[in-house]
Scaffold this motif. Structure first.
Motif, PDB file in Angstrom:
ATOM      1  N   THR A  90       7.485   2.744  15.548  1.00 31.50           N
ATOM      2  CA  THR A  90       6.356   3.632  15.815  1.00 31.50           C
ATOM      3  C   THR A  90       6.262   4.785  14.818  1.00 31.50           C
ATOM      4  OG1 THR A  90       7.724   4.837  17.411  1.00 31.50           O
ATOM      5  CG2 THR A  90       6.288   3.109  18.274  1.00 31.50           C
ATOM      6  N   ALA A 120       1.184   3.551   2.174  1.00 31.05           N
ATOM      7  CA  ALA A 120       1.804   3.700   3.489  1.00 31.05           C
ATOM      8  C   ALA A 120       2.911   2.669   3.696  1.00 31.05           C
ATOM      9  CB  ALA A 120       0.755   3.568   4.592  1.00 31.05           C
ATOM     10  N   GLU A 121       2.679   1.436   3.237  1.00 34.98           N
ATOM     11  CA  GLU A 121       3.693   0.391   3.357  1.00 34.98           C
ATOM     12  C   GLU A 121       4.900   0.693   2.484  1.00 34.98           C
ATOM     13  OE1 GLU A 121       0.726  -3.402   4.348  1.00 34.98           O
ATOM     14  OE2 GLU A 121       1.297  -2.934   2.285  1.00 34.98           O
ATOM     15  N   GLY A 166       3.227  -5.434   5.665  1.00 35.30           N
ATOM     16  CA  GLY A 166       3.047  -4.801   6.970  1.00 35.30           C
ATOM     17  C   GLY A 166       3.168  -5.742   8.142  1.00 35.30           C
ATOM     18  N   ALA A 213       6.953   3.238   4.212  1.00 34.12           N
ATOM     19  CA  ALA A 213       7.667   2.592   5.309  1.00 34.12           C
ATOM     20  C   ALA A 213       8.836   1.768   4.785  1.00 34.12           C
ATOM     21  CB  ALA A 213       6.714   1.717   6.119  1.00 34.12           C
ATOM     22  N   SER A 225       0.859  -1.179   0.000  1.00 32.61           N
ATOM     23  CA  SER A 225       0.000   0.000   0.000  1.00 32.61           C
ATOM     24  C   SER A 225       0.903   1.239   0.000  1.00 32.61           C
ATOM     25  CB  SER A 225      -0.869   0.010   1.256  1.00 32.61           C
ATOM     26  OG  SER A 225      -0.059   0.227   2.406  1.00 32.61           O
ATOM     27  N   LEU A 251       5.358   2.441  11.069  1.00 34.44           N
ATOM     28  CA  LEU A 251       4.374   1.370  10.937  1.00 34.44           C
ATOM     29  C   LEU A 251       3.045   1.733  11.582  1.00 34.44           C
ATOM     30  CD1 LEU A 251       6.507  -1.811  11.731  1.00 34.44           C
ATOM     31  CD2 LEU A 251       6.076  -0.733   9.517  1.00 34.44           C
ATOM     32  N   GLU A 252       1.961   1.322  10.929  1.00 37.92           N
ATOM     33  CA  GLU A 252       0.634   1.530  11.501  1.00 37.92           C
ATOM     34  C   GLU A 252       0.481   0.716  12.786  1.00 37.92           C
ATOM     35  OE1 GLU A 252      -4.041   0.780  10.253  1.00 37.92           O
ATOM     36  OE2 GLU A 252      -2.514   1.024   8.698  1.00 37.92           O
ATOM     37  N   GLU A 253       1.039  -0.492  12.777  1.00 33.90           N
ATOM     38  CA  GLU A 253       1.062  -1.346  13.966  1.00 33.90           C
ATOM     39  C   GLU A 253       2.516  -1.619  14.326  1.00 33.90           C
ATOM     40  OE1 GLU A 253      -1.320  -4.846  13.797  1.00 33.90           O
ATOM     41  OE2 GLU A 253      -2.985  -3.841  12.781  1.00 33.90           O
ATOM     42  N   ASN A 311       7.377  -5.582   9.798  1.00 29.68           N
ATOM     43  CA  ASN A 311       7.262  -5.871  11.229  1.00 29.68           C
ATOM     44  C   ASN A 311       8.564  -6.428  11.779  1.00 29.68           C
ATOM     45  OD1 ASN A 311       6.566  -8.357  13.243  1.00 29.68           O
ATOM     46  ND2 ASN A 311       5.209  -6.631  13.668  1.00 29.68           N
TER      47      ASN A 311
END
Length: 223
Positions: free
Chosen positions: A206, A18-19, A61, A22, A16, A209-211, A66
């Protein structure tokens, strides 16, 4: 790059937006290698049973990013022992993100070792060595400034596999989930007996990543 299991290693599911942002932050100039790794996971990794098909949409993600952010906890030019490497998570993700680190991947199952070796060769990773063995079989042969593990076992068991593989003054970095605090409480006596210091819960990633990733860090007392 070569093909593995009949599918180009570059055929990765698209991250995505966002990914992707990242991934560019975490992997920098090595983001294409991260894409190729995801391609292997989504093709031959699924075909050989290292991951379930339902994980494909979450490869960026939930899995690769992760794991890769754990490298933020590692000093330059360190040696890392990854216990139960399986699909290269976290070992290969860390190796791609941090070429200055040397990774020892410890995995007992032959089919997984074969897959890891194929991926390492395809990605031209020169900072990774694979050992086909159980963790307890390589104690005394290899040791890391950091020892990593993800989805291997509860801390009460994992401590016995990881702390002895750490150099004195090193640390175990175990990727955990919501059960981290509970696992620590259950494992305190075992950790202390094995030479581990006070474990702490650390959150990494933090900012990207969203999580974020939850890590139990166990310092290993100097000799």
């Amino acid at each position: 790059m070569t093909e593995v299991a009949g599918q180009p290693s570059g055929a990765a599911p698209e991250p995505s937006p966002a990914e992707l942002a990242a991934a560019r932050s975490v992997f920098g100039q090595h983001v294409d290698s991260a894409r190729a790794f995801v391609g292997h996971l989504s093709s031959s990794g699924i075909e050989r049973g290292l991951l379930g098909p339902r994980e494909v949409p979450r490869l960026w993600g939930r899995h690769v990013l992760n794991c890769a952010v754990v490298a933020d906890l590692m000093s330059s030019d360190s040696t890392v022992v990854d216990v139960g490497s399986g699909a290269g998570l976290p070992g290969l993700a860390i190796a791609i993100a941090r070429p200055d680190l040397h990774l020892h991947l410890v995995e007992p199952l032959e089919r997984r070792v074969t897959w890891l070796a194929e991926v390492i060769e395809d990605l031209s990773l020169t900072n990774v060595t694979v050992h086909r063995a159980r963790a307890e079989q390589v104690i005394g042969d290899i040791a890391g400034d950091y020892v990593t593990a993800r989805a291997v076992s509860a801390l009460t068991t994992l401590a016995g596999w990881t702390i002895p593989l750490s150099k004195p003054g090193g640390a175990v970095l175990a990727i955990k989930g919501q059960s981290a605090a509970e696992e620590i409480e259950k494992a305190r006596k075992v950790i202390r007996k094995l030479g581990g210091g006070t474990p702490e819960i650390v959150t990494v990633g933090t900012d990207v990543l969203e999580e974020p990733t939850t890590v139990v860090r166990i310092p290993v007392r100097p000799a």
